[in-house]
Design a protein around this motif. Structure first.
Motif, mmCIF file in Angstrom:
data_model
loop_
_atom_site.group_PDB
_atom_site.id
_atom_site.type_symbol
_atom_site.label_atom_id
_atom_site.label_comp_id
_atom_site.label_asym_id
_atom_site.label_seq_id
_atom_site.Cartn_x
_atom_site.Cartn_y
_atom_site.Cartn_z
ATOM 1 N N GLU A 1 33.155 47.038 35.430
ATOM 2 C CA GLU A 1 32.803 47.774 34.213
ATOM 3 C C GLU A 1 31.876 48.951 34.506
ATOM 4 N N ARG B 1 44.067 38.922 33.809
ATOM 5 C CA ARG B 1 44.291 39.917 32.751
ATOM 6 C C ARG B 1 43.401 39.633 31.538
ATOM 7 N N GLY C 1 41.297 42.727 31.527
ATOM 8 C CA GLY C 1 42.154 43.708 30.863
ATOM 9 C C GLY C 1 43.157 44.269 31.844
ATOM 10 N N ASP C 2 43.201 45.591 31.962
ATOM 11 C CA ASP C 2 44.127 46.233 32.905
ATOM 12 C C ASP C 2 43.718 45.917 34.334
#
Length: 195
Positions: free
Chosen positions: A96, A114, A118-119
């Motif tokens: 992040e 995932r 996320g991506d």
């Protein structure tokens, strides 16, 4: 709102069958990126003795792993081959904040990766079946029966998709290693210059 956007890094999950040379390809890339502070090769937590060979990992008992899991120490955890594997929670914070993190994962754990990140980018390291069998036999960690069981194991097919890169490591390590380095470089540049 600040004009300085926090850039998000990338998570590269390396998967593939046993004997494909995932650790070797990752080791090649780790040497290439050894001076890059924004590239992090994740050390997994595994319920396997530290002297068992293969990757460098943090060895814990099953009870210690359960305690860590209960305390929220892992961003992702899974079971495979009678062992428990965990990816430390701080990897999520690092991604992040702009780090490109590379982790030896598992095809069965991709939904959990995932969900947590996320991506993600998936690098599938593979090799010809005869090469896999030869490498597994040479490791000497398993019986012939165990090797055959591994090779016949049905696993989720993740060889296609926009986030998947297939890398054949049947030949010289430098070829597969360079392909993987190029993938990481691409993701790193994309993180540094988002569209």
């Amino acid at each position: 709102m600040s004009t300085f956007e926090t850039r998000r890094g990338a998570l590269v999950v390396v998967v593939g069958p046993s004997g494909a040379g995932k650790d070797s390809v990752m080791g090649f890339a780790a040497r290439h990126f050894s001076d890059c502070a924004d590239i992090h090769f994740v050390r997994r937590v595994i319920t396997r003795p530290s002297d068992a060979g293969g990757e460098v990992h943090e060895s814990v008992s099953i009870a210690e792993f359960a305690d860590m899991e209960q305390a929220g120490a892992f961003a992702v955890s899974w079971d495979a081959h009678g062992l428990k594997y965990g990816i430390p929670e701080d990897v999520r914070r690092n991604v992040e904040s702009g780090t490109t993190a590379i982790v030896n994962g598992s095809r069965s754990a991709l939904p959990a990766f995932r969900a947590a990140f996320g991506d993600i980018a998936i690098a599938v390291i593979t090799a010809e079946p005869t090469v896999l069998a030869k490498r597994l036999a040479e490791r000497g960690r398993e019986s012939e029966e165990d090797v055959l069981r591994r090779l016949s194991r049905q696993v989720p097919d993740v060889t296609t998709g926009p986030d998947v890169t297939l890398i054949d490591n049947s030949g010289r390590l430098e070829i597969a290693g360079r392909h993987f380095v190029d993938l990481v470089e691409h993701l790193r540049m994309k993180a540094a210059h988002p569209a």
